[in-house]
Write a protein that holds these residues in place. Structure first.
Motif, PDB file in Angstrom:
ATOM      1  N   UNK A 100      11.222  -1.161 -33.828  1.00 16.84           N
ATOM      2  CA  UNK A 100      11.943  -2.322 -34.382  1.00 16.84           C
ATOM      3  C   UNK A 100      11.311  -3.654 -33.986  1.00 16.84           C
ATOM      4  N   UNK A 101      10.942  -3.842 -32.706  1.00 19.99           N
ATOM      5  CA  UNK A 101      10.262  -5.106 -32.368  1.00 19.99           C
ATOM      6  C   UNK A 101       8.981  -5.313 -33.190  1.00 19.99           C
ATOM      7  N   UNK A 102       8.284  -4.214 -33.561  1.00 23.21           N
ATOM      8  CA  UNK A 102       7.070  -4.382 -34.382  1.00 23.21           C
ATOM      9  C   UNK A 102       7.436  -4.906 -35.768  1.00 23.21           C
ATOM     10  N   UNK A 103       8.542  -4.408 -36.327  1.00 23.51           N
ATOM     11  CA  UNK A 103       8.949  -4.914 -37.649  1.00 23.51           C
ATOM     12  C   UNK A 103       9.352  -6.392 -37.568  1.00 23.51           C
ATOM     13  N   UNK A 104       9.875  -6.793 -36.405  1.00 22.16           N
ATOM     14  CA  UNK A 104      10.283  -8.198 -36.230  1.00 22.16           C
ATOM     15  C   UNK A 104       9.079  -9.143 -36.191  1.00 22.16           C
ATOM     16  N   UNK A 105       7.900  -8.603 -35.843  1.00 21.47           N
ATOM     17  CA  UNK A 105       6.716  -9.467 -35.741  1.00 21.47           C
ATOM     18  C   UNK A 105       6.451 -10.242 -37.025  1.00 21.47           C
ATOM     19  N   UNK A 106       6.849  -9.676 -38.167  1.00 18.34           N
ATOM     20  CA  UNK A 106       6.556 -10.330 -39.456  1.00 18.34           C
ATOM     21  C   UNK A 106       7.438 -11.543 -39.725  1.00 18.34           C
ATOM     22  N   UNK A 107       8.392 -11.798 -38.818  1.00 12.65           N
ATOM     23  CA  UNK A 107       9.230 -12.987 -38.976  1.00 12.65           C
ATOM     24  C   UNK A 107      10.490 -12.692 -39.773  1.00 12.65           C
ATOM     25  N   UNK A 117      13.225 -17.630 -44.142  1.00 15.35           N
ATOM     26  CA  UNK A 117      11.967 -18.166 -43.616  1.00 15.35           C
ATOM     27  C   UNK A 117      11.814 -19.629 -44.037  1.00 15.35           C
ATOM     28  N   UNK A 118      11.780 -20.517 -43.048  1.00 10.91           N
ATOM     29  CA  UNK A 118      11.753 -21.949 -43.368  1.00 10.91           C
ATOM     30  C   UNK A 118      10.418 -22.398 -43.962  1.00 10.91           C
ATOM     31  N   UNK A 119       9.317 -21.809 -43.498  1.00  6.46           N
ATOM     32  CA  UNK A 119       8.007 -22.344 -43.869  1.00  6.46           C
ATOM     33  C   UNK A 119       7.348 -21.634 -45.047  1.00  6.46           C
ATOM     34  N   UNK A 120       7.875 -20.452 -45.417  1.00  8.27           N
ATOM     35  CA  UNK A 120       7.124 -19.604 -46.361  1.00  8.27           C
ATOM     36  C   UNK A 120       6.816 -20.255 -47.694  1.00  8.27           C
ATOM     37  N   UNK A 121       7.811 -20.891 -48.327  1.00 12.34           N
ATOM     38  CA  UNK A 121       7.595 -21.391 -49.692  1.00 12.34           C
ATOM     39  C   UNK A 121       6.396 -22.324 -49.747  1.00 12.34           C
ATOM     40  N   UNK A 122       6.423 -23.312 -48.854  1.00 11.60           N
ATOM     41  CA  UNK A 122       5.344 -24.296 -48.850  1.00 11.60           C
ATOM     42  C   UNK A 122       4.020 -23.659 -48.413  1.00 11.60           C
ATOM     43  N   UNK A 123       4.096 -22.788 -47.407  1.00 14.04           N
ATOM     44  CA  UNK A 123       2.857 -22.145 -46.912  1.00 14.04           C
ATOM     45  C   UNK A 123       2.224 -21.285 -48.008  1.00 14.04           C
ATOM     46  N   UNK A 124       3.037 -20.691 -48.864  1.00  9.91           N
ATOM     47  CA  UNK A 124       2.487 -19.888 -49.967  1.00  9.91           C
ATOM     48  C   UNK A 124       1.858 -20.796 -51.024  1.00  9.91           C
ATOM     49  N   UNK A 125       2.498 -21.944 -51.281  1.00 12.60           N
ATOM     50  CA  UNK A 125       1.924 -22.876 -52.261  1.00 12.60           C
ATOM     51  C   UNK A 125       0.568 -23.393 -51.792  1.00 12.60           C
TER      52      UNK A 125
END
Ligand code: BYC
Length: 320
Positions: free
Chosen positions: A192-199, A205-213
């Protein structure tokens, strides 16, 4: 040119897959996001040396010790490339290190779990490095040139790390009943902690949208987590081990494994500093920094002396 024009040129470079280089114009928020992510990544590599370093003196054979030593040294190297990549964005390495030592900076949640026995070294290589590679292969295509290039080398080394971990797991899982039980126990604790590594989930996820753009991220947290589960479950089956998730099953329609809900309370508690080993990890880093003060002092004194010699070669030669 005004900022709007710069911004259009910047975004068109991103869209046509031209890397952004240190001297190129970039939006301040792009720079900040990269410094945040790259420095968190660097800190993770450095703190990530601790749980494994704990087993170097107790590795079960000379061969295992040599391999583990090399792996832990690789992590130090990764940290250094990444701090250098952050410096190309104008960050100051000492500031970044201070942010880590004072607990202001984040590093990967996974390194706040303890390594209780040798099987954990196998599980870390297999699962933790496996998850790290899944994320980092994507980052070899990130839009910022120095980060993407650092990732190419890091990924090569990480795949060796993953294989050394899986090889330990094979030895344990195909060994005595006690060894197999140790391998199962470490899978139970690290899954389970390994699955958590992905955030957090994409929706949180606060940063994903902009980081993907901006193509800093090329895949979302959930996409990468799914990819990791799909690749890793057959590896657990080959080992004859059971993934500790009663909801795990192959979904024919989706062509992916369905899996259970992550304990997000645990994740956020670890991220906020309350995991099993957060305090211990920071104390170890602070001690290492303090113990290394004489090296920094000596290097500074040497650099000053060299500089003086350059400025007034005769005077320093006479004084000597
Ligand atoms: N642990 O908006 P989100 C390794 C934070 S080490 C702690 O999705 P983002 C290795 C996140 O920072 C591998 N915090 O964020 C070394 C953000 O907080 P802030 C390390 C986490 O950045 C030794 C907030 O949650 N790999 O390979 O878009 C031995 C919201 O998240 C975590 C990297 O660092 C977490 N697990 O996506 C063996 C890869 N997850 O900053 C192996 C580079 C999220 O707003 N990093 N947070 O306060 C990334 O790809 C991305 O930063 C992440 C998170 C996918 C991790």
């Amino acid at each position: 040119m005004n900022n709007l024009n710069f911004e259009t040129i910047f975004q068109s470079k991103i869209d046509e897959e031209t890397k952004i280089e240190p001297k190129d114009w970039m939006p301040e928020a792009y720079r900040k996001t990269l410094i945040r992510q790259i420095s968190q990544h660097a800190h993770s590599e450095i703190v990530g040396m601790l749980p494994e370093g704990n087993w170097i003196t107790r590795a079960p054979s000379l061969r295992r010790k040599l391999i583990l030593l090399a792996k832990v040294q690789d992590e130090a190297g990764h940290g250094l490339y990444l701090y250098s990549a952050a410096e190309t964005l104008g960050a100051d390495r000492d500031d970044l290190v201070q942010q880590l030592l004072t607990g202001k900076a984040k590093y990967s949640s996974i390194f706040n779990y303890p390594t209780l026995n040798w099987a954990d070294i196998g599980a870390i290589g297999w699962l933790v490095d496996g998850a790290a590679i899944m994320n980092q292969v994507m980052l070899t295509r990130t839009s910022y040139g120095p980060y993407a290039r650092a990732m190419v080398r890091i990924c090569k080394e990480e795949s060796f790390h993953q294989r050394q971990g899986y090889e330990i797991m094979i030895a344990m899982a195909k060994g005595s009943p006690e060894q197999k039980a140790m391998a199962q126990d470490s899978l139970n604790r690290w899954w389970w902690p390994s699955l958590m590594m992905f955030g957090p989930n994409d929706s949180d996820s606060t940063h994903s949208d902009q980081a993907l753009k901006w193509k800093i991220k090329r895949k979302s947290n959930d996409e990468l987590r799914q990819q990791f589960v799909d690749v890793t479950v057959p590896q657990a089956e080959y080992l004859g081990l059971t993934v500790p998730d009663p909801d795990l099953r192959w979904n024919e329609e989706r062509g992916h494994y369905d899996f259970g809900e992550i304990n997000w309370d645990e994740f956020w508690s670890v991220v906020k500093g309350n995991g099993p080993c957060n305090r211990q990890r920071l104390q170890a880093r602070v001690k290492a920094y303090e113990d290394g003060a004489w090296v920094r002092d000596a290097a500074t004194a040497y650099a000053e002396k060299k500089e003086q010699r350059k400025l007034a070669p005769e005077a320093t030669a006479k004084a000597a």
